[in-house]
Design a protein around this motif. Sequence first.
Motif, short mmCIF file in Angstrom:
data_model
loop_
_atom_site.label_atom_id
_atom_site.label_comp_id
_atom_site.label_asym_id
_atom_site.label_seq_id
_atom_site.Cartn_x
_atom_site.Cartn_y
_atom_site.Cartn_z
N GLU A 159 -49.77 -28.36 94.56
CA GLU A 159 -50.96 -29.47 95.21
C GLU A 159 -51.06 -28.24 96.20
OE1 GLU A 159 -49.55 -33.30 95.24
OE2 GLU A 159 -51.57 -34.04 94.85
N LEU A 162 -53.42 -25.98 94.86
CA LEU A 162 -54.93 -26.90 94.85
C LEU A 162 -55.89 -27.16 95.20
CD1 LEU A 162 -53.20 -28.14 91.38
CD2 LEU A 162 -54.75 -26.65 91.20
N ARG A 163 -55.25 -27.78 96.55
CA ARG A 163 -56.19 -27.72 97.39
C ARG A 163 -56.78 -26.55 98.49
NH1 ARG A 163 -51.96 -30.65 100.28
NH2 ARG A 163 -51.31 -32.08 99.16
N GLY A 165 -57.96 -24.75 96.37
CA GLY A 165 -59.60 -24.83 95.86
C GLY A 165 -59.46 -22.68 94.69
N LEU A 194 -52.24 -32.81 87.37
CA LEU A 194 -52.65 -32.96 88.56
C LEU A 194 -53.69 -31.59 88.78
CD1 LEU A 194 -49.44 -31.81 90.29
CD2 LEU A 194 -50.70 -33.01 91.38
N LYS A 197 -56.86 -34.07 88.58
CA LYS A 197 -57.24 -35.22 89.69
C LYS A 197 -57.42 -33.77 90.93
CE LYS A 197 -54.61 -36.21 93.66
NZ LYS A 197 -53.30 -36.05 94.49
N TYR A 198 -57.45 -32.56 90.36
CA TYR A 198 -58.06 -31.55 91.77
C TYR A 198 -59.47 -30.62 91.00
CZ TYR A 198 -54.93 -32.23 95.42
OH TYR A 198 -53.16 -33.04 96.21
#
Length: 417
Positions: A159, A162-163, A165, A194, A197-198
């Motif tokens: 996660e 993934l944040r 970007g 996930l 989600k992203y």
Amino acid sequence: MSTPWSYRYAQRTQRVKSSAIRELLKLTQNPEVISLAGGLPAPEVFPTQKFREACEKVLKDHGPEALQYSSTEGYLPLREIIAQNTARYGILAQPENVLITSGSQQALDLIGKLLINRGDRLLVEAPTYLGALQAFTVYGADYVSVAVDQDGLCTDLLEEALRSGPKFMYVLPNFQNPGGVTLAEGRRHQLVLLADKYGIPIIEDDPYGQLRYEGEHLPPLVAVDRENLRRDNGYTLGNVIYLSTFSKTLAPGLRLAWIVAPAEVIRKLVQLKQGADLHTATFNQMVAYEVAKDGYLDEHVKLIRQVYRERRDAMLQALAEFFPPEVAWTHPQGGLFLWVTLPVGMDCHELLKAAVAENVAFVPGDAFYVTDDLEARRHFRLNFSYSKPDVIREGIRRLAIAVRQQMEALHFASARA
Ligand SMILES: Cc1ncc(COP(=O)(O)O)c(C=O)c1O
């Protein structure tokens, strides 16, 4: 050395280095050396006679067509057969979702061309397939990597990455090259959710999926994506681009592979492929179709599984017999490779020098990482598909001598055992 030519090379070539694997393969061409380094299929299992018959049939029945230019998308009967075969694994593709490429390596290059702008960050596994890094780096990619353990990509660490970007994730769920590990089923679901989600697409590279020697087949990410997120509308909305190849099930010299993706993505890739090579060799596609059809490919894959299972077991047995207890290795359920981890303080490059002196070779682990992490130098990759079981056993015996020498030099107690 700078030459007049080197000043002319485009900026994109600056980060391109010669492949560690290729350089190493040159070193190991000496017939005395047992190379556990490359990723070559066993030549004994190539269906040469079947190919001879198929070539004759194609030339006899479709000679002019086989020798002519053809469509960029690929030979329709071959795309149909691929769509039918992949349906067994829950990948419900239509021929319009399938693009034939000149090897999966070209597929990786085309995906790079399609998706990567200079400076885009890509999420890759640590370690990952070196050839993908080579393909993506030319387009100016930067990387964020997430560790792999015995159950594949560590989705609990995903996660945060993934944040940051990333443009896409590049994932090898089955018998990963180089780690030999397989992404656990629960993690496949987490990964797909996930990614959704992203809003980050997944590139699923699966050259080895059919080469499973034990355990149950696990659903590909592209199928999990469709099922979990109820994307029953074909592949229009899918978040995964899936790659596979005939290199490990038929013959790598064919240079035949395929991409499964939403039709819209395939249409764009077709435009890019036109600029690369117009189309994949018509003759090869027609011959591969002739070989693969009527269930022959399935029967042939059974034979390959049997041969490679025996070689994997020979390697696992020899490692258990000859290697000191401080060294660990993976137990791949399929594929071509296993991954060895040396004790803290040991260096795979030093070991390689000692191994080559013993006439055996492997690929140093750091080649498969995007960071210059010292930890990466504790690993190396071994291939078990190419050599026969007795050669594998002898290779591991020689390698164990080199390992013990290095350990002794570093004063590890059990090295003298
Ligand atoms: C993970 C992975 N992707 C892609 C490829 C390239 O395969 P191909 O022969 O289809 O170009 C390989 C080859 O070893 C591989 O291991």
